[in-house]
Motif scaffolding. Structure first.
Motif, PDB file in Angstrom:
ATOM      1  N   GLY A 445       3.167 -10.728  18.377  1.00 34.19           N
ATOM      2  CA  GLY A 445       4.420 -10.320  17.749  1.00 34.19           C
ATOM      3  C   GLY A 445       5.052 -11.488  16.828  1.00 34.19           C
ATOM      4  O   GLY A 445       4.308 -12.684  16.888  1.00 34.19           O
ATOM      5  N   THR A 446       5.993 -10.913  16.111  1.00 36.36           N
ATOM      6  CA  THR A 446       6.582 -11.882  15.402  1.00 36.36           C
ATOM      7  C   THR A 446       7.239 -12.888  16.230  1.00 36.36           C
ATOM      8  O   THR A 446       8.276 -12.760  16.757  1.00 36.36           O
ATOM      9  CB  THR A 446       7.648 -11.309  14.248  1.00 36.36           C
ATOM     10  N   PRO A 447       6.963 -14.422  16.220  1.00 32.45           N
ATOM     11  CA  PRO A 447       7.762 -15.433  17.009  1.00 32.45           C
ATOM     12  C   PRO A 447       9.187 -15.774  16.392  1.00 32.45           C
ATOM     13  O   PRO A 447       9.481 -15.386  15.301  1.00 32.45           O
ATOM     14  CB  PRO A 447       7.033 -16.633  16.800  1.00 32.45           C
ATOM     15  N   SER A 448      10.247 -15.962  17.249  1.00 32.21           N
ATOM     16  CA  SER A 448      11.530 -16.330  17.117  1.00 32.21           C
ATOM     17  C   SER A 448      11.398 -17.911  17.236  1.00 32.21           C
ATOM     18  O   SER A 448      10.872 -18.590  18.062  1.00 32.21           O
ATOM     19  CB  SER A 448      12.478 -15.482  17.691  1.00 32.21           C
ATOM     20  N   TYR A 449      12.378 -18.724  16.521  1.00 31.73           N
ATOM     21  CA  TYR A 449      12.623 -20.074  16.651  1.00 31.73           C
ATOM     22  C   TYR A 449      13.806 -20.390  16.976  1.00 31.73           C
ATOM     23  O   TYR A 449      14.873 -19.996  16.693  1.00 31.73           O
ATOM     24  CB  TYR A 449      12.170 -20.835  15.249  1.00 31.73           C
ATOM     25  N   THR A 475       2.183  -5.291  22.392  1.00 35.73           N
ATOM     26  CA  THR A 475       2.592  -6.605  21.616  1.00 35.73           C
ATOM     27  C   THR A 475       3.764  -7.591  22.665  1.00 35.73           C
ATOM     28  O   THR A 475       4.418  -6.889  23.247  1.00 35.73           O
ATOM     29  CB  THR A 475       3.696  -6.044  20.444  1.00 35.73           C
ATOM     30  N   THR A 477       5.826 -10.743  22.509  1.00 37.05           N
ATOM     31  CA  THR A 477       6.600 -11.770  21.579  1.00 37.05           C
ATOM     32  C   THR A 477       6.999 -13.004  22.518  1.00 37.05           C
ATOM     33  O   THR A 477       6.771 -13.004  23.410  1.00 37.05           O
ATOM     34  CB  THR A 477       7.789 -11.048  21.286  1.00 37.05           C
TER      35      THR A 477
END
Length: 657
Positions: A445-449, A475, A477
């Motif tokens: 998935g789209t990573p968070s920071y 998916t 994450t």
């Protein structure tokens, strides 16, 4: 291609084989000084995304396996539109070449090679990998007679010996199973069918089905029973023939259900070639011909019906026989009437119903439809990444067949994608996460920071957690560290404070004490800070180092010696220094030193006295390429500027007294 070096490592030596989709070369690994086999996708397919994806899946499928009877995968790469897989180089020949060389193999050779192939398939099936293209061309025989299976995961092969179904090739036509021919559900038993065809060829030197076109061969797999191996080669061991015929049964349920059972029978055959393996003989004439939806009707040849035998001649009966027969007939009729007339009458009145097509329907809808027709469902389940959960994948009884009410239709129901366990991503590099997940059949998935104490780019959390069972394709994450949060703030003013107060202020702002230098100052009293670095209101962050210059008070007045009255030279020297405090003043001077980086040493010397009047450090990165310094003197004076020990310029100052 010969002589080309791939990946700065693999030097192509010679071409050793090829197929419809790829070519195989022998190459020298210059790093490990060994020979390898390099499979290169044909250039005509390098613009086809689907084929490239399938080529990559082949390497992924094989790389997940590790077995002595499976060719090892060493590397995979892409270079200048060249897609390649680096594999173990097996010195020897293919099983196909061996069969062509010997025509037929001995019983012990067949048992030895088949057992090794079966063990390779057993390992693959245990890891949920179906080969789909077992054939002698894909079996390598090393010089020590070790069999190694290659070409795992191929789903496309653009040659005349393959058939395309719904846009994808499903195997080699002479060796694939009936379910592959009709585009049905493929499982481990499909590989076993292909292995049976390979055994047939090893034992007889021929394949069981030949035809003018791939379609005609495929139809024979579906419709016709093969010629019994003993009719081709009468000296074949009976036990070997039985194993082969059981492997190539049309019905998947009638074949070996797993490789372990096959291996056990091969061991028994090795000890006793005359052993019997089947409790019931195989009926080679009772396998029904099924209409294949994905093969045109006009391609199907009519099945010739065998003529029935003519009735025998009537024999004359004597009177005694006639009487006994009449009495017996009367008794049978009475019994039928008494005990079974009602049952028989109902039996003959029963109307047959047509089996519906249930493939692709949900199991709930299929149950209702079967119930309305008076039929039953016999349900088995199977994981599938292509068919939605609770949807019917296949049915063993073909649609259109006439059956009696109460008949049970066997259907295979999808349980959805195969559950896989989520791998651990925490503390791993974020750049590796997509590859780790892809190898497990999962999506990234789209990573968070977020800011965190862990190094930049390190994964600190994931969802779902490690070890969670999820459907294939799920998916995942994850959260990635941006490193510790950097907080900047304006540098506080320390000039004008006492040294003690300045130190306390440095601690309050979580800054670090640097060098504290004492110098004379006519403007600031002793013990007071009159210079700071970093400068007031410049941007700083925690733990930055602060340097201070603290006043030692005014310079002491130097006494001037009275001239000797007897000295004839009473003139005052031109370069004498007037040290009277009344004649001294200060002036701020901006010093420029472009071209320097980092922390530089600034030294200013008086040309008149030859003494250092300024000695400080300056951080160019923080405070820029100029500095403001205070010089003390009287009249017009000249100074020398040194930066990092090298003279840079002369400074002329006209002090206003």
């Amino acid at each position: 291609m010969i002589g080309k070096i791939l990946g700065n490592r693999y030097e192509i030596v010679e071409k050793i084989g090829g197929g419809g989709m790829a070519l195989v070369y022998k190459a020298k690994c210059n790093l490990l000084n060994r020979y390898v086999a390099v499979k290169i996708l044909r250039s005509e397919f390098t613009s086809d995304k689907d084929i490239i994806d399938k080529f990559r899946r082949e390497s992924q499928a094989a790389a997940s396996l590790s077995h002595p009877n499976i060719v090892n995968i060493y590397d995979v790469g892409e270079e200048e539109d060249i897609y390649y897989i680096v594999m173990e180089y097996v010195k020897g020949q293919t099983l196909k070449q061996l069969i062509q060389e010997k025509d037929k193999l001995s019983l012990q050779e067949i048992i030895n090679f088949t057992k090794q192939i079966a063990m390779a398939l057993q390992h693959a099936h245990y890891n949920h990998v179906i080969h789909r293209d077992i054939k002698p061309h894909n079996i390598l025989i090393a010089e020590d007679n070790r069999a190694k299976v290659t070409d795992f995961g191929i789903a496309l092969a653009a040659t005349t010996s393959t058939i395309t179904n719904m846009g994808s090739v499903i195997g080699s036509v002479h060796y694939f199973s009936p379910e592959q021919a009709r585009g049905g559900y493929i499982d481990e038993k499909s590989d076993l069918y292909s292995l049976g065809i390979v055994m047939y060829e090893m034992a007889t030197g021929k394949v069981p089905f030949e035809g003018e076109s791939p379609i005609s061969v495929a139809l024979k797999h579906i419709q016709q029973e093969p010629v019994i191996p003993s009719e081709v080669y009468p000296e074949i061991a009976p036990g070997l023939e039985e194993i082969i015929l059981k492997l190539i049964e049309k019905d998947q349920a009638s074949r070996y259900q797993n490789t372990q059972s096959l291996i056990e029978d091969l061991e028994t055959l090795k000890e006793d070639a005359s052993a019997n393996y089947m409790s019931d003989p195989i009926n080679h004439e009772d396998s029904p011909t099924q209409i294949i939806p994905r093969i045109k009707e006009e391609d199907i040849q009519d099945v010739k019906k065998s003529p029935s035998k003519s009735p025998g001649k009537n024999k004359k009966k004597n009177n005694k026989v006639l009487i006994v027969s009449a009495v017996a007939a009367a008794l049978i009729a009475a019994l039928l009437f008494t005990f079974g007339l009602f049952y028989v009458s109902n039996l003959f009145k029963t109307e047959e119903v047509e089996v519906p097509n249930l493939v692709g329907k949900s199991i709930d809808v299929a149950r209702v439809e079967a119930n309305q027709l008076g039929l039953e469902l016999k349900e088995t389940s199977m994981a599938s990444s292509e068919v939605p959960i609770n949807e019917i994948i296949d049915q063993t009884t073909p649609s259109g067949r006439k059956v009696k009410p109460g008949f049970a239709i066997e259907v295979v129901v999808s349980t959805g994608p195969t559950p896989v366990k989520v791998p651990n991503l925490v503390y791993k590099e974020a750049t590796d996460a997509p590859f780790i997940l892809e190898n497990e059949g999962l999506q990234a998935g789209t990573p968070s920071y977020v800011f965190d104490e862990l190094p930049i780019g390190t994964i600190i959390e994931q969802d779902p957690k490690e070890g969670t069972s999820v459907p294939e394709g799920t998916t995942v994450t994850y959260t990635v560290s941006q490193g510790p949060r950097v907080v900047t703030f304006p540098m506080p003013k320390l000039v004008g404070l006492s040294l003690e107060v300045a130190k306390n202020r440095i601690q309050q702002y979580n800054l670090q004490e640097g060098s504290f230098v004492e110098e004379h100052s006519d403007e600031h009293p002793e013990g007071q800070v009159f210079f700071q670095n970093p400068a007031f209101e410049s941007e700083v962050q925690e733990n930055d180092v602060v340097d201070l210059i603290v006043s030692k008070g005014p310079k002491p007045i130097e006494e001037i010696e009275e001239p000797d009255p007897e000295d004839n030279n009473n003139d005052e020297p031109e370069d004498s220094v007037n040290t009277s405090t009344n004649n001294l003043s200060t002036q701020n001077v901006t010093i420029n030193f472009k071209g320097h980086t980092g922390v530089v040493d600034i030294v200013i010397k008086s040309i008149l006295s030859g003494k250092e009047v300024v000695n400080i450090k300056h951080d160019v990165a923080k405070d820029g390429s100029s500095a403001l310094v205070t010089l003390t003197g009287s009249g017009a004076q000249e100074f020398e500027l040194y930066v990092n020990g090298r003279k840079q310029d002369n400074i002329k100052v006209n002090f206003k007294n």
